[in-house]
Design a protein around this motif. Structure first.
Motif, short mmCIF file in Angstrom:
data_model
loop_
_atom_site.label_atom_id
_atom_site.label_comp_id
_atom_site.label_asym_id
_atom_site.label_seq_id
_atom_site.Cartn_x
_atom_site.Cartn_y
_atom_site.Cartn_z
N ASP A 1 -33.58 13.03 8.35
CA ASP A 1 -34.58 12.78 7.32
C ASP A 1 -33.85 12.33 6.05
O ASP A 1 -33.33 13.15 5.31
CB ASP A 1 -35.40 14.05 7.07
CG ASP A 1 -36.51 13.81 6.09
OD1 ASP A 1 -37.00 14.78 5.50
OD2 ASP A 1 -36.89 12.63 5.92
N ALA A 2 -33.81 11.02 5.81
CA ALA A 2 -33.08 10.48 4.68
C ALA A 2 -33.80 10.81 3.38
O ALA A 2 -35.02 10.63 3.28
CB ALA A 2 -32.95 8.98 4.84
N ARG A 3 -33.05 11.28 2.38
CA ARG A 3 -33.63 11.62 1.10
C ARG A 3 -32.69 11.24 -0.02
O ARG A 3 -31.47 11.17 0.16
CB ARG A 3 -33.89 13.13 1.00
CG ARG A 3 -34.88 13.67 2.00
CD ARG A 3 -35.14 15.14 1.76
NE ARG A 3 -36.03 15.70 2.78
CZ ARG A 3 -36.50 16.92 2.77
NH1 ARG A 3 -36.20 17.74 1.77
NH2 ARG A 3 -37.29 17.35 3.73
N VAL A 4 -33.27 11.01 -1.18
CA VAL A 4 -32.48 10.84 -2.39
C VAL A 4 -32.13 12.23 -2.90
O VAL A 4 -32.99 13.10 -2.99
CB VAL A 4 -33.29 10.08 -3.46
CG1 VAL A 4 -32.51 10.00 -4.77
CG2 VAL A 4 -33.68 8.69 -2.96
N THR A 5 -30.87 12.42 -3.20
CA THR A 5 -30.45 13.72 -3.72
C THR A 5 -30.02 13.57 -5.17
O THR A 5 -29.46 12.54 -5.56
CB THR A 5 -29.30 14.33 -2.89
OG1 THR A 5 -28.19 13.41 -2.90
CG2 THR A 5 -29.74 14.56 -1.46
#
Lengths: 114, 114
Positions: A1-5
């Motif tokens: 699950d790709a996310r901006v951190t």
């Protein structure tokens, strides 16, 4: 699950101190945005990068704010010196190359300057 | 200059009912993109739905749909069968065709009544 951190999630600092906020865009995204959210002004676009190059930073106070992308996996927003009026939530968002023009937001950094 | 206006600071809806959130915008462009974002108490900005201005057909995503009136520069969001999890701040947003300009409205706070 790709996310901006984004780091840190919360930052409390004293007026005059330097603040650095970091953002890791989603891998493969070539656009990065920095926003500031306050109750009074809502969401304001501060800076915009495409392929690591700054395209628009007209919304950013130049005397104290700076935004950079040292590499494709890291964007930074610095405030030096910080002031109480800088207290806000700062969001980073990234978007994919192409015509979708969608943005995916990070969880934000809540900055409090005392 | 492009502006996005959300004239309803707060709205409420009974669970399972339908609610419509209003948004108007101002632009001199003929091609652009419009978005609705949801911001729950967690502060995470979540893309709800997107509309390309060149498309006449209104976008739909499950219980969310838009009424896009290009001539009137209106872009309302309809939420059907409202659920408790829909309670959040909703932001309307405009993006220029070249992707270099992005504007958000001031938001509408939606309360869902059980």
């Amino acid at each position: 699950d790709a996310r901006v951190t984004q780091t840190p999630r919360h930052k409390v600092t004293e007026m005059g101190q330097e603040v650095t906020m970091r953002c890791q865009p989603i891998l493969g995204h070539n656009t990065v945005f920095w926003y500031r959210q306050t109750m009074m002004q809502g969401l304001e676009l501060l800076a915009y990068f495409r392929n690591r190059a700054p395209l628009d930073d007209s919304g950013m106070p130049k005397d104290r704010f700076s935004a950079e992308m040292p590499d494709a996996t890291l964007a930074t927003l610095k405030i030096q010196p910080s002031e109480p009026r800088d207290s806000a939530v700062y969001f980073c968002a990234s978007g994919p190359q192409g015509c979708s023009y969608e943005q995916y937001f990070g969880p934000g950094t809540r900055l409090t300057v005392t | 200059a492009q502006t996005v206006t959300q004239s309803q600071p707060e709205m409420s809806v009974q669970e399972a009912e339908t609610v419509t959130l209003s948004c108007t915008y101002d632009t001199s462009e003929s091609d652009y993109y419009l978005f609705w974002y949801k911001q729950p108490p967690s502060r995470q900005m979540i893309l709800v739905i997107r509309q390309e201005a060149y498309k006449q057909q209104n976008a739909t995503e499950n219980r969310f749909s838009v009424n896009f009136q290009k001539a009137a520069k209106s872009f309302s969001l309809k939420i059907s069968d409202s659920q408790l999890g829909d309670a959040a701040m909703y932001f309307c947003a405009y993006r220029s065709s070249d992707g270099n300009q992005f504007y958000f409205g001031t938001g509408t706070s939606l309360t869902v009544i059980p």
